[in-house]
Scaffold this active site. Structure first.
Site, short mmCIF file in Angstrom:
data_model
loop_
_atom_site.label_atom_id
_atom_site.label_comp_id
_atom_site.label_asym_id
_atom_site.label_seq_id
_atom_site.Cartn_x
_atom_site.Cartn_y
_atom_site.Cartn_z
N ARG B 119 0.85 -1.20 0.00
CA ARG B 119 0.00 0.00 0.00
C ARG B 119 0.88 1.24 0.00
NH1 ARG B 119 -5.70 -1.73 2.39
NH2 ARG B 119 -6.28 -1.12 0.30
N GLN B 124 -0.60 2.78 -5.72
CA GLN B 124 -1.99 3.21 -5.57
C GLN B 124 -2.85 2.98 -6.80
OE1 GLN B 124 -2.64 7.22 -4.32
NE2 GLN B 124 -2.21 6.79 -2.17
N ASP B 127 -4.11 -0.55 -6.95
CA ASP B 127 -4.58 -1.09 -5.68
C ASP B 127 -6.04 -1.56 -5.82
OD1 ASP B 127 -5.48 -1.57 -3.13
OD2 ASP B 127 -4.64 0.25 -2.26
N SER B 130 -8.43 -1.22 -2.67
CA SER B 130 -9.01 0.12 -2.49
C SER B 130 -10.07 0.41 -3.54
CB SER B 130 -7.92 1.19 -2.57
OG SER B 130 -7.09 1.12 -1.44
N TYR B 230 3.47 7.78 13.62
CA TYR B 230 2.73 6.53 13.46
C TYR B 230 1.95 6.21 14.72
CZ TYR B 230 5.25 5.69 9.18
OH TYR B 230 5.73 5.81 7.92
#
Lengths: 376, 376
Positions: B119, B124, B127, B130, B230
């Protein structure tokens, strides 16, 4: 007064004439409300919701045996047999169905058809055609979206852009306006058409584009502008050119929703077979006039089949004939409020039935009284 | 290169791996595209749409007999038998299904599972998780709206007001965010929850309310704020209090859409039977994890039945397992673009297949090569 609320038995009918909300109000007015067991279940109102507000759950014969029976659809022969002469009936009784009304009169009922209320300001709160058309317009868009194999909104994704759906709405009454509003909410690009150019402003206020047809003669211009605030029917020359414009937009549309109904007459043809053939594969038509065409099967499109969803020339045509019944809880909610408001006109403060001789709404709705047919 | 596009045969599968749009581009790159007759029909792409862009219509054996086969779902045993050793296969091949992958390896295929792409920003545009979750989130709301017997938007009518639907979204990934956006478009009032408090901002940017759970210890606060940008998994104490908050909102909700999936593991239970029992009659749950629960039938709710719509305790639970397939044209459109983008990594300028040894996306997707299983 004893008020009975039967379970509706017409095929596909899910609505109920009294909801827990209105049952509570009727109870507060001193009435006894008897609801047939299961009458509200399809409208998200189980029996317990009625007993919680003081209504009584009863069987079919008891509900029909009450002094005042509140219904959604006109009773069939078996139901009529359960009602005593002198019973008062309120419902959507099809004011243009003479044999049906005659049956009500012959059964000795006092019958009020709420669809016949005049479209005046005072009658708005009991206007069942509007309240149900509003829900129908919403559901028409949702059904189109369900069958359409693409999204309504434009989406910009990492895998590229998805285009917004192009929706054409034919007929901009209550249903058409709500269809515009709903399709707009979902992000579609919308064009709308109506035989009354005066609705342009309403269409545009909802963010849609009105399919314009220029006026070519003074006569056309005058008809559109009207006299004394009232528009007149548009001349045939203009209507003919409008058809050509509409056909062009339909060919480019992903979704067409047609809503044109004329009370007591056959629905006009707005989407011909040639127009269907011109549409892209995967397009969807919702024909809200399904079953109201000249042949009783078609609607605004002759390929429509009432009560069915069919695929013709690669286009899905939805012929659902009772869209409000597919949103049973809210359509019942509005209908029950319409009924409650109407009852104020025919029930005295003491709680007795009384048909006033001078009320235009009551007289317009009164279809039968004392064994006599009052209309047609 | 000879590229084959078979008709998908998995039950309920309507998507196609190559659309006329991407067929045209493959053709422009010098490839020959052979599409099995009818492969695109359910996705609003009839055979003529493919021939119009220069693709050839063929039979099943021919499509599977090509050098490169582009599919949506992993081939079954019969389909595998139609493919020659050395064939390259691209599709959604279930990277966690070891026996399935072993079968592909044993058949001598070079197989790429697009769900396994990392990912990262560069990945993208290919993907598929998604792109398909996006459509799934939209369709989940539309299915809820279809079953729900009330309207989503608030309406103010002559017969009084209709309240907006209350929607609770559990899990705010791609599907959850699109579900929020779609329900918002339709006028609902939305609350959303996620185990990552950091998604609050995204939820609020779409006009929904994040179901907040205050932090009671420095440890909870630190986990939520994260270190070095994060976030860390939230402590159990916080997750336990979150469950209590979510249960309160679910009890008030008209619609619940649950989207929590953990790749390669059973979906977590978010809506217990007690929570279903607390909901109003007529409420609707769409369980996007249907069939992914520990028992393979349930999902985020143990009462869900994969592939079915059931009514439990007066609540409709939709267990559709392939929501994107119900929006076949647009989900195919995005999927086909994902595939096209991936092919750029494994086809040279001269049009030959080449598996680069140093491309992280290609290596992550490569499941089998030269008879050998590359993963698990």
């Amino acid at each position: 007064m004893l008020i009975g609320v039967p379970l509706e038995t017409a095929q596909g009918e899910t609505r109920v004439a009294v909801t827990p909300e209105t049952a509570k109000k009727l109870k507060a007015q001193g009435h006894t409300v008897k609801v047939q067991s299961g009458a509200g279940v399809a409208a998200s109102a189980p029996d317990e919701a009625y007993t919680a507000v003081g209504a009584e759950i009863c069987d079919r014969a008891t509900a029909f045996g009450c002094e005042l029976v509140l219904k959604v659809r006109s009773p069939d022969a078996q139901e009529l047999a359960l009602m005593k002469p002198g019973t008062t009936l309120v419902g959507m009784l099809n004011p243009f169905d003479k044999p049906g009304l005659q049956a009500l009169a012959s059964a000795g009922l006092t019958a009020f058809a709420l669809e016949a209320a005049p479209r005046t300001t005072r009658a708005q709160s009991m206007d069942v055609l509007s309240s149900q058309a509003n829900i129908g317009g919403y559901k028409a868009v949702m059904m189109a979206a369900d069958k359409y194999q693409r999204l309504f909104p434009m989406l910009m994704t990492a895998a590229g852009t998805i285009k917004a759906a192009r929706v054409v709405i034919l007929g901009v009454g209550v249903a058409g306006l709500q269809a515009i509003a709903t399709a707009k909410r979902l992000g579609a690009v919308i064009e709308a058409s109506d035989v009354r150019p005066s609705v342009k402003e309403q269409v545009e206020s909802l963010g849609a584009k009105f399919i314009e047809v220029p006026y070519e003669t003074p006569e056309e211009k005058e008809a559109a502008e009207g006299v004394g605030g009232y528009a007149r029917p548009m001349p045939q020359s203009w209507l003919d050119r409008q058809k050509v414009e509409v056909a062009k937009r339909v060919a480019q549309a992903d979704i067409v929703i047609s809503t044109a109904l004329i009370p007591g007459r056959a629905a006009p043809v707005l989407v011909t077979e040639d127009m269907v053939r011109s549409m892209k594969p995967g397009s969807v038509i919702v024909d809200m006039a399904a079953g109201r065409g000249a042949d009783g099967v078609g609607g605004n499109c002759p390929l429509t089949e009432a009560g069915k969803t069919v695929n013709k020339h690669g286009v899905t045509i939805i012929g659902e004939t009772n869209l409000p019944a597919l949103v049973a809880a809210d359509s019942s909610s509005l209908y029950a409020r319409n009924v409650l408001d109407f009852l104020k006109l025919v029930i005295t403060k003491e709680g007795a039935l009384h048909v006033p001789a001078d009320d235009d709404i009551v007289l317009a709705c009164l279809m039968a009284q004392g064994g006599e047919l009052k209309k047609n």
